[in-house]
Structures are given as structure tokens and as C-alpha cells.
Design an enzyme around this catalytic site. Structure first.
Site, short mmCIF file in Angstrom:
data_model
loop_
_atom_site.label_atom_id
_atom_site.label_comp_id
_atom_site.label_asym_id
_atom_site.label_seq_id
_atom_site.Cartn_x
_atom_site.Cartn_y
_atom_site.Cartn_z
CB SER A 128 -1.15 0.98 1.99
OG SER A 128 -2.27 0.15 2.20
CD GLU A 246 -3.84 -2.93 -4.87
OE1 GLU A 246 -4.31 -3.66 -3.96
OE2 GLU A 246 -2.79 -2.27 -4.77
CG ASN A 274 -1.44 -7.73 -5.00
OD1 ASN A 274 -2.14 -6.74 -4.83
ND2 ASN A 274 -1.85 -8.94 -4.67
CG HIS A 275 -1.68 -3.24 -1.32
ND1 HIS A 275 -2.40 -2.19 -1.86
CD2 HIS A 275 -1.48 -2.90 -0.01
CE1 HIS A 275 -2.64 -1.28 -0.94
NE2 HIS A 275 -2.08 -1.68 0.18
CD GLU A 276 3.92 -7.07 -4.29
OE1 GLU A 276 4.58 -7.32 -5.31
OE2 GLU A 276 2.68 -6.93 -4.31
#
Length: 296
Positions: A128, A246, A274-276
């Protein structure tokens, strides 16, 4: 340990350090802690893995501390000497000195920290915010980065959408648990109190937002989108992993841009996340990163 002037109150500092130690109980392999002094302060580093193994540097996500790597550290440290670094200027165990005011300062800080660790050339993995920083550092000192792996990098290839900016702004203005859970839940993190790993990281982000003291006249450095010329100049092997769901940007568009511009590139969209991604799909992510590091 006391983080002089890093927090608004002694009580806030104590709460933060307690949460940090609780998060590190999830670090599943032996480790040692190193403090690296420099112009911008004292940088906290956690080192794991065989002493004679090739070096691997990890850069964490925004405000999450190096504890974000607890799901991945066992796989990464099996065949690598892993250096997980608390990014200066973020709430963590790194103790700020001279303010880090812009991206150039951040790259200077990282370079000096790596010098202090006696790391000349190494593999670099960023998550990230740490993915953006890893990419920026690879542009400033390409001769030091043997291989570069980016996991859900912030901005870098495409600007985040308006919903990301609005949700992030609200969390910054109103650093409540509700705002934090709303933002990170939208990013895909598990906000269920029974999920140990996610909850420890979210607690550190919350306490950092609430208690951390930024130096006067400074703010967090916001990741930017890099130009075609900057990206096409990169020559080291690069791996890009993005979750198929995402929400920060369009995964397919980002992957296509990276594939078009970066000469020595490989990438993959990771399903069902997703972003995790590095949390919920860590077995897939870890295996892909380790394969890239060993075979390219």
C-alpha cells in the site's frame, strides 16, 4: 522505551506502545529489534530469518507499522534475512528527529537507514503506502534494488477515486473507531473484533491517529501517480499484485498500464480480495512473492 515528543500525552504513548507489543505477539518467528540513528530520527527495525540469507526489506502500509507483516513473515523469512522497517513520520516505534517534509526526504531517510543496516543491494517489498515508497525509492536508487514487489500500492499507477479521498479525509478529521472501521471495512479489512490480526493493526492505526504528534508544519506525505517516463525507466525485475475487488483504483487499468510501461514486469490480479490482499489471501500472496524472488 519512550518515544520522546512523538505523542501528545504520556498516556497516549503508553496506550500506543501497549497496542504495539500486543500486535507483535502475532509475529510467528523469532526476531530481534534494531534502532538505527540518523538525521531524521531513530528508526525501529525488526529483523527475522537466517543471518546468512539474502536480504529482503519490507515497507508497511499507512500508519499500520511493521506489525502489518505478521501474516507474511513466516513465509518471507524462511529463506531470507528480513528487515521490516517502521516508516519514519508515521506512528510507530521509530522516533522522529528532523521532520520528514516531502518524498525526497523520505527517500533520503530510507537510504540512510539501509546504510545503517549495511544493506547495499536487496529485494524490496512494499504494501500500500509502502508500495508507493518502495517504487519511489527504486526510482531514486535503482542500483540498490535487486527486485521489487508491490502489493496493492497506493496511487503510483492511478489516482485513487473520490470515495477513497472522502473516506480518508473523514477518518483524519474524526479519528473515531466508527470512522476507522468504516474506512478499513470499505478497503476489505475484517473489522470483526474476533479477527486478531486485522484488529491489532486497526487498533494501532486508531491510536496513531488519536495520539501521534506530527512535527510543526508537517503533514503525512501523500503518494502520487508516477509518469510514463519514470515507470519506463525502471529496469529491475518487478512484481505487481492487486486484489480483483480493489476499490482504491481500477485493478485492470493499473495492471495494463504497468505491463505496457515497465520493461521487466510481471503482474497478477489476486482473486477474492480487496486492498486487504496481504491479510486475507496471504498464502497466495506469499507464495507468489517468494516464487518471484527466487526465480527471476
Amino acid at each position: 522505551m519512550t518515544l520522546t515528543n512523538s505523542f501528545k500525552t504520556p498516556e497516549g504513548e503508553a496506550a500506543y506502545l501497549e497496542a504495539y507489543e500486543a500486535a507483535m505477539k502475532l509475529w510467528t518467528v523469532p526476531y530481534e529489534e534494531i534502532e538505527v540513528p540518523g538525521q531524521f530520527g531513530i528508526t525501529h527495525v525488526v529483523v527475522s530469518g537466517p543471518q546468512d540469507a539474502p536480504p529482503l526489506v519490507l515497507l508497511h502500509g499507512f500508519f499500520g507499522t511493521l506489525a502489518m507483516w505478521s501474516p507474511n513473515i513466516a513465509d518471507f523469512s524462511h529463506d531470507y534475512r528480513v528487515y521490516a522497517i517502521d516508516i519514519m513520520g508515521h506512528p510507530s516505534k521509530s522516533i522522529p528527529g528532523e521532520p520528514v517534509r516531502d518524498a525526497a526526504d523520505l527517500a533520503t531517510w530510507l537510504s540512510a537507514t539501509l546504510d545503517g543496516l549495511n544493506l547495499d543491494r536487496f529485494a524490496l517489498v512494499g504494501l500500500s503506502y509502502g508500495g508507493w515508497l518502495a517504487l519511489y525509492f527504486a526510482m531514486t536508487e535503482p542500483e540498490r534494488v535487486q527486485k521489487l514487489a508491490l502489493l496493492s500500492p497506493a496511487a503510483s499507477f492511478q489516482a485513487p477515486g473520490g470515495q477513497f479521498n472522502l473516506r480518508g479525509l473523514l477518518m483524519g478529521i474524526f479519528p473515531t473507531r466508527f470512522a476507522l472501521n468504516s474506512f478499513f471495512g470499505w478497503l476489505g479489512y475484517n473489522t470483526n473484533p474476533d479477527d486478531a490480526v486485522d484488529q491489532h493493526v486497526l487498533e494501532l492505526v486508531y491510536l496513531g491517529l488519536k495520539h501521534f504528534r506530527f512535527p510543526p508544519d508537517t503533514r503525512p506525505i501523500v503518494p502520487n501517480v508516477f509518469s510514463d517516463d519514470q515507470l519506463s525507466a525502471l529496469s529491475m525485475p518487478m512484481l505487481l499484485l492487486i486484489g480483483e475487488n480493489e476499490v482504491m483504483y481500477d485493478a485492470a487499468e493499473v495492471m495494463a498500464r504497468a505491463r505496457r510501461l515497465i520493461p521487466n514486469f510481471e503482474g497478477e490480479v489476486v482473486p477474492h480480495c480487496n486492498h486487504e490482499m496481504s491479510f486475507s489471501q496471504y498464502p497466495i500472496v506469499d507464495a507468489r512473492v517468494v516464487d518471484f524472488l527466487k526465480n527471476n
